[in-house]
Scaffold this active site. Structure first.
Site, mmCIF file in Angstrom:
data_model
loop_
_atom_site.group_PDB
_atom_site.id
_atom_site.type_symbol
_atom_site.label_atom_id
_atom_site.label_comp_id
_atom_site.label_asym_id
_atom_site.label_seq_id
_atom_site.Cartn_x
_atom_site.Cartn_y
_atom_site.Cartn_z
ATOM 1 N N LYS A 199 23.841 28.993 71.512
ATOM 2 C CA LYS A 199 23.756 30.095 70.590
ATOM 3 C C LYS A 199 24.903 31.084 70.786
ATOM 4 O O LYS A 199 25.232 31.856 69.897
ATOM 5 C CB LYS A 199 22.435 30.876 70.814
ATOM 6 C CG LYS A 199 21.183 30.073 70.687
ATOM 7 C CD LYS A 199 19.985 31.011 71.008
ATOM 8 C CE LYS A 199 18.747 30.233 71.314
ATOM 9 N NZ LYS A 199 17.679 31.114 71.812
ATOM 10 N N GLY A 200 25.481 31.090 71.974
ATOM 11 C CA GLY A 200 26.389 32.167 72.392
ATOM 12 C C GLY A 200 27.568 32.441 71.481
ATOM 13 O O GLY A 200 28.032 33.571 71.385
ATOM 14 N N GLU A 256 33.566 28.162 71.364
ATOM 15 C CA GLU A 256 32.603 28.489 72.422
ATOM 16 C C GLU A 256 32.682 29.976 72.763
ATOM 17 O O GLU A 256 33.693 30.623 72.479
ATOM 18 C CB GLU A 256 32.954 27.589 73.639
ATOM 19 C CG GLU A 256 32.259 27.872 74.939
ATOM 20 C CD GLU A 256 30.753 27.621 74.915
ATOM 21 O OE1 GLU A 256 30.075 28.107 73.998
ATOM 22 O OE2 GLU A 256 30.258 26.964 75.853
ATOM 23 N N ASP A 257 31.623 30.510 73.391
ATOM 24 C CA ASP A 257 31.666 31.924 73.788
ATOM 25 C C ASP A 257 32.473 32.131 75.064
ATOM 26 O O ASP A 257 33.362 32.953 75.132
ATOM 27 C CB ASP A 257 30.247 32.507 73.927
ATOM 28 C CG ASP A 257 29.334 31.720 74.862
ATOM 29 O OD1 ASP A 257 29.737 30.652 75.377
ATOM 30 O OD2 ASP A 257 28.185 32.164 75.083
ATOM 31 N N ASP A 272 33.221 28.827 81.872
ATOM 32 C CA ASP A 272 33.078 29.311 83.244
ATOM 33 C C ASP A 272 33.456 28.171 84.206
ATOM 34 O O ASP A 272 34.635 27.960 84.489
ATOM 35 C CB ASP A 272 31.631 29.802 83.428
ATOM 36 C CG ASP A 272 31.357 30.428 84.778
ATOM 37 O OD1 ASP A 272 32.312 30.722 85.514
ATOM 38 O OD2 ASP A 272 30.162 30.624 85.113
ATOM 39 N N LYS A 318 36.883 32.350 81.551
ATOM 40 C CA LYS A 318 36.546 32.958 82.862
ATOM 41 C C LYS A 318 36.949 31.984 83.960
ATOM 42 O O LYS A 318 36.392 30.906 84.078
ATOM 43 C CB LYS A 318 35.045 33.269 82.909
ATOM 44 C CG LYS A 318 34.623 34.021 84.145
ATOM 45 C CD LYS A 318 33.285 34.726 83.969
ATOM 46 C CE LYS A 318 32.101 33.836 84.267
ATOM 47 N NZ LYS A 318 30.824 34.602 84.220
ATOM 48 N N PHE A 357 29.752 39.012 85.038
ATOM 49 C CA PHE A 357 28.828 38.458 84.049
ATOM 50 C C PHE A 357 28.873 39.304 82.786
ATOM 51 O O PHE A 357 28.587 40.498 82.802
ATOM 52 C CB PHE A 357 27.404 38.360 84.595
ATOM 53 C CG PHE A 357 26.583 37.397 83.801
ATOM 54 C CD1 PHE A 357 26.678 36.029 84.021
ATOM 55 C CD2 PHE A 357 25.761 37.852 82.772
ATOM 56 C CE1 PHE A 357 25.963 35.126 83.245
ATOM 57 C CE2 PHE A 357 25.039 36.952 81.991
ATOM 58 C CZ PHE A 357 25.141 35.589 82.237
ATOM 59 N N ASP A 365 24.466 36.252 76.160
ATOM 60 C CA ASP A 365 23.170 36.756 76.616
ATOM 61 C C ASP A 365 23.019 36.748 78.130
ATOM 62 O O ASP A 365 23.765 36.076 78.851
ATOM 63 C CB ASP A 365 22.055 35.892 76.048
ATOM 64 C CG ASP A 365 21.964 34.528 76.767
ATOM 65 O OD1 ASP A 365 23.012 33.865 76.915
ATOM 66 O OD2 ASP A 365 20.859 34.153 77.197
ATOM 67 N N ARG A 384 22.395 39.779 73.109
ATOM 68 C CA ARG A 384 23.267 39.056 72.169
ATOM 69 C C ARG A 384 23.705 39.926 70.998
ATOM 70 O O ARG A 384 24.764 39.711 70.422
ATOM 71 C CB ARG A 384 22.548 37.826 71.599
ATOM 72 C CG ARG A 384 22.322 36.693 72.583
ATOM 73 C CD ARG A 384 21.951 35.423 71.822
ATOM 74 N NE ARG A 384 21.307 34.414 72.664
ATOM 75 C CZ ARG A 384 21.959 33.536 73.417
ATOM 76 N NH1 ARG A 384 23.275 33.530 73.440
ATOM 77 N NH2 ARG A 384 21.290 32.645 74.124
HETATM 78 P P1 IMP Z 1 30.070 26.405 82.311
HETATM 79 O O1 IMP Z 1 29.448 25.081 82.028
HETATM 80 O O2 IMP Z 1 29.893 26.821 83.749
HETATM 81 O O3 IMP Z 1 31.504 26.519 81.870
HETATM 82 O O4 IMP Z 1 29.213 27.470 81.546
HETATM 83 C C1 IMP Z 1 29.430 27.789 80.267
HETATM 84 C C2 IMP Z 1 28.217 28.454 79.663
HETATM 85 O O5 IMP Z 1 27.572 29.333 80.587
HETATM 86 C C3 IMP Z 1 28.657 29.322 78.526
HETATM 87 O O6 IMP Z 1 28.587 28.616 77.317
HETATM 88 C C4 IMP Z 1 27.664 30.459 78.559
HETATM 89 O O7 IMP Z 1 26.555 30.153 77.762
HETATM 90 C C5 IMP Z 1 27.236 30.557 79.996
HETATM 91 N N1 IMP Z 1 27.955 31.641 80.706
HETATM 92 C C6 IMP Z 1 28.914 31.538 81.646
HETATM 93 N N2 IMP Z 1 29.352 32.730 82.043
HETATM 94 C C7 IMP Z 1 28.661 33.641 81.316
HETATM 95 C C8 IMP Z 1 28.689 35.077 81.238
HETATM 96 O O8 IMP Z 1 29.446 35.784 81.920
HETATM 97 N N3 IMP Z 1 27.830 35.615 80.351
HETATM 98 C C9 IMP Z 1 26.983 34.915 79.560
HETATM 99 N N4 IMP Z 1 26.936 33.568 79.588
HETATM 100 C C10 IMP Z 1 27.760 32.949 80.467
HETATM 101 MG MG MG Z 2 27.401 28.975 75.579
#
Ligand code: IMP
Ligand code: MG
Length: 172
Positions: free
Chosen positions: A39-40, A96-97, A100, A128, A149, A156, A162
């Site tokens: 949803k992000g 994507e939002d 990470d 990030k 974060f 969210d 959100r």
């Molecule tokens: P990854 O798989 O570790 O890259 O995580 C990506 C997903 O984690 C993103 O699509 C977000 O939904 C969530 N996420 C990672 N960091 C944050 C943050 O700082 N705030 C909110 N959601 C986050």
């Molecule tokens: Mg996401």
């Protein structure tokens, strides 16, 4: 819990305009399938695509979840809603939002690449970098941060925040 503005709604719109021009120039006349990662990314996606009226663009949505209300990726990604457009031979732009660890985007781009698109690229509102474990390229992004974060503007924490117009850092 404290929530402090990191990037204001105005700053976000400025960055999106720049990014939209970059993307429009990059693809030029090639048709693109823009895929919103729910949803992000829903707020970012709707602002971004409306800044690219000259792009030959089809839109679709995918729903993934990997966070289960925590602040760190579990590494397990659940694919709960697939796209409906056939992407074979097409240029795919995943929107994507935040990237990470990179696990979510690695999983998703691998799934898409198996469907033989012409290309797959990643556009993320925020890149990030501190906890990245997968080697992947974020092709387009508005903001690059090390850690923290972030919530608001679609992002969210346990489904809250959100709807905030700014991007904020949450302090626990
Ligand atoms: P990854 O798989 O570790 O890259 O995580 C990506 C997903 O984690 C993103 O699509 C977000 O939904 C969530 N996420 C990672 N960091 C944050 C943050 O700082 N705030 C909110 N959601 C986050
Ligand atoms: Mg996401």
């Amino acid at each position: 819990m404290e929530c402090n503005v990191l990037y204001s709604a105005g700053e976000i719109q400025e960055k999106i305009q720049d990014l939209a021009s970059q993307i429009t120039e990059f693809y030029a006349d090639k048709p693109v399938v823009g895929i919103c990662v729910l949803k992000g990314a829903f707020v970012f996606f709707s602002d971004l695509v409306r800044q690219m009226p000259d792009l030959d663009l089809e839109l679709d949505f995918v729903r993934l979840s990997s966070y289960q209300d925590a602040t760190e990726s579990s590494g397990r990604v659940v694919f709960s809603k697939d796209i409906e457009i056939d992407i074979e031979g097409k240029h795919v732009l995943v929107i994507e939002d935040i990237v990470d660890s990179g696990r979510t985007m690695m999983f998703l781009t691998d799934v898409f690449k198996a469907r033989k698109p012409a290309s797959v690229r990643i556009c993320s509102l925020i890149d990030k970098t501190e906890r990245r474990v997968e080697e992947l390229t974020v092709d387009f992004s508005c903001f690059s941060i090390e850690g923290g974060f972030v919530v608001g503007y679609g992002l969210d924490y346990a489904e809250k925040y959100r709807h905030l117009p700014d991007l904020c850092v949450l302090t626990f």
